[in-house]
Design a protein around this motif. Structure first.
Motif: not given
Length: 271
Positions: A157-161, A186-188, A202-204
């Motif tokens: 869902l990250l991209c759409a968010t 989200y660590d991909y 990014p900070h995961i």
């Protein structure tokens, strides 16, 4: 301490809402008099904050069928989304959106009657549920919100968010970078690529990593909790706690209204 009544619409807020109210539909042969817009809006806020069923709405606030019809009419015309956008724009002028540090996180809710955007909730014995994915600025101000089935992984869902920000996002620069804080879900590689493609950093971090960094890094500040707190702020409006709406767009309308009310409270403080 005096008791607050968060379901009441103040004069100050109504003055901000009134210019955004959609025009009533045209009836060539005339129609009976409409419920005043302010009364309808106040009744909708009452439903949002108390979580009461439509048909249990106190009669002194208005006929439940009339208020529900107005809610759906305004949803179709995009009123609740515009209210959120207008609040964000005013907040940005008064206080300034903190674009430098943003955060994304998901939260799940039951959806016993939901149709679209539902799925088996892995934390609720596979019962029907909805997930909302939320993006906030560095102060926890909601910038984007989407919903999907509860069985959808956060990382999908990250991209759409990120693409759902409801106001114009400034372009990141070397002088004014933008960072995005995410948890270990989200660590991909694909998520890192999506964030970097939008020129953010990014900070995961997992919870354990944050605690370790806080203990070993001078001046370290955990930032991802801001989005978790905003989920809690939204849940103060009891209507979104359980998705009773069958229609996806009606549930989103309540979420947009909850975001708008949250921001309005900030605007009235800074204004």
């Amino acid at each position: 301490m005096a008791r607050t009544h968060p379901w009441k619409v103040s004069e100050e807020w109504w003055e901000k809402v009134k210019p955004l109210i959609p025009a009533p539909p045209f009836h060539a042969k005339g129609a009976r008099s409409r419920m005043p817009d302010r009364q309808a809006f106040a009744a909708i806020i009452f439903v949002l904050r108390t979580g009461i069923q439509w048909n249990a709405l106190p009669r002194e606030l208005g006929a439940s069928s009339t208020v529900h019809d107005r809610f759906q009419e305004w949803e179709r015309k995009g009123f609740f989304l515009r209210l959120w956008q207008a609040g964000l724009q005013e907040y940005d002028e008064l206080e300034g959106i903190e674009w430098e540090w943003q955060a994304v996180d998901g939260a799940m809710t039951k959806a016993p009657f939901g149709k679209d955007a539902t799925g088996a909730n892995p934390t609720d014995r596979g019962k029907k549920g909805t997930k909302r994915s939320l993006l906030t600025d560095g102060a926890g101000i909601p910038l984007a919100l989407i919903i999907e089935g509860a069985n959808r992984h956060d990382m999908k869902l990250l991209c759409a968010t990120l693409d759902g920000i409801v106001v114009a996002r400034p372009e990141p620069t070397l002088e004014q970078p933008q960072h995005l804080c995410l948890d270990a879900g989200y660590d991909y590689p694909v998520n890192r690529e999506q964030v970097e493609a939008r020129k953010s950093q990014p900070h995961i971090r997992g919870r354990g990593q944050e605690k370790q960094e806080k203990a070993t890094t001078p001046g370290f500040r955990a930032r991802r909790w801001e989005v978790e707190r905003t989920h809690s702020w939204i849940n103060r409006s009891r209507r979104p706690l359980v998705r009773w709406e069958k229609k996806e767009e009606n549930y989103l309308a309540f979420l947009h209204l909850a975001c708008a009310q949250l921001i309005c409270a900030k605007v009235l403080v800074f204004g």
